[in-house]
Scaffold this motif. Sequence first.
Motif, PDB file in Angstrom:
ATOM      1  N   MET A  97      12.345   2.936   6.555  1.00 24.41           N
ATOM      2  CA  MET A  97      11.294   3.788   7.136  1.00 24.41           C
ATOM      3  C   MET A  97       9.957   3.556   6.436  1.00 24.41           C
ATOM      4  O   MET A  97       8.922   3.393   7.089  1.00 24.41           O
ATOM      5  CB  MET A  97      11.701   5.252   7.028  1.00 24.41           C
ATOM      6  CG  MET A  97      10.610   6.240   7.429  1.00 24.41           C
ATOM      7  SD  MET A  97      11.042   7.945   7.017  1.00 24.41           S
ATOM      8  CE  MET A  97      11.060   7.898   5.225  1.00 24.41           C
ATOM      9  N   LEU A  98       9.964   3.546   5.094  1.00 30.19           N
ATOM     10  CA  LEU A  98       8.716   3.328   4.354  1.00 30.19           C
ATOM     11  C   LEU A  98       8.145   1.949   4.651  1.00 30.19           C
ATOM     12  O   LEU A  98       6.922   1.789   4.795  1.00 30.19           O
ATOM     13  CB  LEU A  98       8.964   3.500   2.859  1.00 30.19           C
ATOM     14  CG  LEU A  98       9.351   4.905   2.388  1.00 30.19           C
ATOM     15  CD1 LEU A  98       9.609   4.908   0.878  1.00 30.19           C
ATOM     16  CD2 LEU A  98       8.291   5.941   2.749  1.00 30.19           C
ATOM     17  N   ALA A  99       9.008   0.941   4.753  1.00 23.80           N
ATOM     18  CA  ALA A  99       8.543  -0.408   5.066  1.00 23.80           C
ATOM     19  C   ALA A  99       7.901  -0.462   6.446  1.00 23.80           C
ATOM     20  O   ALA A  99       6.879  -1.139   6.647  1.00 23.80           O
ATOM     21  CB  ALA A  99       9.705  -1.396   4.976  1.00 23.80           C
ATOM     22  N   ALA A 100       8.490   0.253   7.412  1.00 23.34           N
ATOM     23  CA  ALA A 100       7.926   0.283   8.763  1.00 23.34           C
ATOM     24  C   ALA A 100       6.557   0.958   8.765  1.00 23.34           C
ATOM     25  O   ALA A 100       5.627   0.493   9.439  1.00 23.34           O
ATOM     26  CB  ALA A 100       8.883   0.999   9.711  1.00 23.34           C
ATOM     27  N   LEU A 101       6.428   2.055   8.007  1.00 25.98           N
ATOM     28  CA  LEU A 101       5.136   2.729   7.911  1.00 25.98           C
ATOM     29  C   LEU A 101       4.100   1.801   7.284  1.00 25.98           C
ATOM     30  O   LEU A 101       2.971   1.669   7.779  1.00 25.98           O
ATOM     31  CB  LEU A 101       5.276   4.009   7.086  1.00 25.98           C
ATOM     32  CG  LEU A 101       6.044   5.160   7.724  1.00 25.98           C
ATOM     33  CD1 LEU A 101       6.228   6.292   6.718  1.00 25.98           C
ATOM     34  CD2 LEU A 101       5.329   5.684   8.971  1.00 25.98           C
ATOM     35  N   GLU A 102       4.466   1.161   6.191  1.00 27.77           N
ATOM     36  CA  GLU A 102       3.527   0.274   5.492  1.00 27.77           C
ATOM     37  C   GLU A 102       3.113  -0.906   6.364  1.00 27.77           C
ATOM     38  O   GLU A 102       1.940  -1.310   6.366  1.00 27.77           O
ATOM     39  CB  GLU A 102       4.153  -0.203   4.182  1.00 27.77           C
ATOM     40  CG  GLU A 102       4.305   0.913   3.151  1.00 27.77           C
ATOM     41  CD  GLU A 102       5.217   0.558   1.998  1.00 27.77           C
ATOM     42  OE1 GLU A 102       5.223   1.316   1.024  1.00 27.77           O
ATOM     43  OE2 GLU A 102       5.929  -0.465   2.069  1.00 27.77           O
ATOM     44  N   ALA A 103       4.064  -1.443   7.126  1.00 29.85           N
ATOM     45  CA  ALA A 103       3.751  -2.575   8.003  1.00 29.85           C
ATOM     46  C   ALA A 103       2.752  -2.185   9.082  1.00 29.85           C
ATOM     47  O   ALA A 103       1.983  -3.023   9.561  1.00 29.85           O
ATOM     48  CB  ALA A 103       5.035  -3.118   8.629  1.00 29.85           C
ATOM     49  N   SER A 104       2.759  -0.890   9.448  1.00 35.19           N
ATOM     50  CA  SER A 104       1.834  -0.399  10.479  1.00 35.19           C
ATOM     51  C   SER A 104       0.454  -0.063   9.912  1.00 35.19           C
ATOM     52  O   SER A 104      -0.457   0.274  10.665  1.00 35.19           O
ATOM     53  CB  SER A 104       2.418   0.846  11.151  1.00 35.19           C
ATOM     54  OG  SER A 104       2.274   1.991  10.312  1.00 35.19           O
ATOM     55  N   GLY A 105       0.334  -0.103   8.585  1.00 35.92           N
ATOM     56  CA  GLY A 105      -0.919   0.292   7.948  1.00 35.92           C
ATOM     57  C   GLY A 105      -0.990   1.757   7.587  1.00 35.92           C
ATOM     58  O   GLY A 105      -2.036   2.239   7.134  1.00 35.92           O
ATOM     59  N   CYS A 106       0.106   2.477   7.746  1.00 38.19           N
ATOM     60  CA  CYS A 106       0.149   3.907   7.421  1.00 38.19           C
ATOM     61  C   CYS A 106       0.108   4.116   5.907  1.00 38.19           C
ATOM     62  O   CYS A 106       0.754   3.401   5.147  1.00 38.19           O
ATOM     63  CB  CYS A 106       1.422   4.518   8.003  1.00 38.19           C
ATOM     64  SG  CYS A 106       1.701   6.252   7.575  1.00 38.19           S
ATOM     65  N   ILE A 107      -0.645   5.101   5.474  1.00 34.54           N
ATOM     66  CA  ILE A 107      -0.680   5.537   4.075  1.00 34.54           C
ATOM     67  C   ILE A 107       0.385   6.609   3.891  1.00 34.54           C
ATOM     68  O   ILE A 107       0.529   7.495   4.745  1.00 34.54           O
ATOM     69  CB  ILE A 107      -2.059   6.130   3.731  1.00 34.54           C
ATOM     70  CG1 ILE A 107      -3.173   5.125   4.005  1.00 34.54           C
ATOM     71  CG2 ILE A 107      -2.118   6.594   2.279  1.00 34.54           C
ATOM     72  CD1 ILE A 107      -4.552   5.754   4.004  1.00 34.54           C
ATOM     73  N   TRP A 108       1.120   6.579   2.795  1.00 37.37           N
ATOM     74  CA  TRP A 108       2.089   7.651   2.565  1.00 37.37           C
ATOM     75  C   TRP A 108       2.021   8.140   1.118  1.00 37.37           C
ATOM     76  O   TRP A 108       1.607   7.430   0.209  1.00 37.37           O
ATOM     77  CB  TRP A 108       3.510   7.220   2.923  1.00 37.37           C
ATOM     78  CG  TRP A 108       4.117   6.142   2.071  1.00 37.37           C
ATOM     79  CD1 TRP A 108       4.039   4.789   2.254  1.00 37.37           C
ATOM     80  CD2 TRP A 108       4.917   6.321   0.888  1.00 37.37           C
ATOM     81  NE1 TRP A 108       4.728   4.123   1.260  1.00 37.37           N
ATOM     82  CE2 TRP A 108       5.279   5.031   0.413  1.00 37.37           C
ATOM     83  CE3 TRP A 108       5.359   7.453   0.188  1.00 37.37           C
ATOM     84  CZ2 TRP A 108       6.061   4.847  -0.722  1.00 37.37           C
ATOM     85  CZ3 TRP A 108       6.135   7.262  -0.947  1.00 37.37           C
ATOM     86  CH2 TRP A 108       6.485   5.978  -1.388  1.00 37.37           C
ATOM     87  N   GLY A 109       2.403   9.398   0.942  1.00 40.52           N
ATOM     88  CA  GLY A 109       2.403  10.007  -0.378  1.00 40.52           C
ATOM     89  C   GLY A 109       3.446  11.100  -0.465  1.00 40.52           C
ATOM     90  O   GLY A 109       4.202  11.341   0.483  1.00 40.52           O
TER      91      GLY A 109
END
Length: 225
Positions: A97-109
């Motif tokens: 899930m985190l990899a998919a978010l990062e691949a989309s350019g999403c910032i997470w915290g």
Amino acid sequence: MSRPFPRAVLFDLDGTLLDSAPDLLAAINNARAARGMPPMLLAELRPHVSKGARAMVAAAFPEVDAAERDSWIPSFLDHYQAELGRHCAPFEGVEAMLAALEASGCIWGIVTNKPEYLAAALVPMLGWQDRCAVLIGGDTLAARKPDPLPLLVAAERIGVAPGDCIYVGDDERDIVAARAAGMPSVVALWGYRLSSDDPAAWQGDVMIEQPAQLCEAAAWPACNA
């Protein structure tokens, strides 16, 4: 058009990103052993984990007066710090899930009620120190969840409007905080809950059974902005 991934996502930690119950069980059982008590089972402690240290100590020592139990919390946190990262792991599907978010350019915290010093120690153990854009602990600010302040400050620190940010958590206080902050929310049904909890009553924007479902952009709620 298909819905894009969110611009930013904030996560609760225990019971949402991290299956921390095994570390916490080891800490509780060290505390019980120090008082001549037999070990507690994981199934007995697990439902209380997202409720915090006070709830876990209460579950482990129900016969002890509440005021005395509360005085044991610093000792319990010391036991937990000694076990930190030794038995826990991200929930299955979280890394994807985190990899998919990062691949989309999403910032997470991460916005957690865990004390900041413990959360900050865990992040590099999980290899997230260069990926997690913001970390707010339960004692970082003057208020903690269900107050919206930690979510609002986290959004400010990553430069994203609250309405463009989604919050993911497994406890009612997470969803209450998100609503008060003006953030869409995801109820993490894979997390820790008491049998009396009713996640549908929390009125999150979506309820998700497993982290892997959030590898698809369409599974996320629409942002407000």
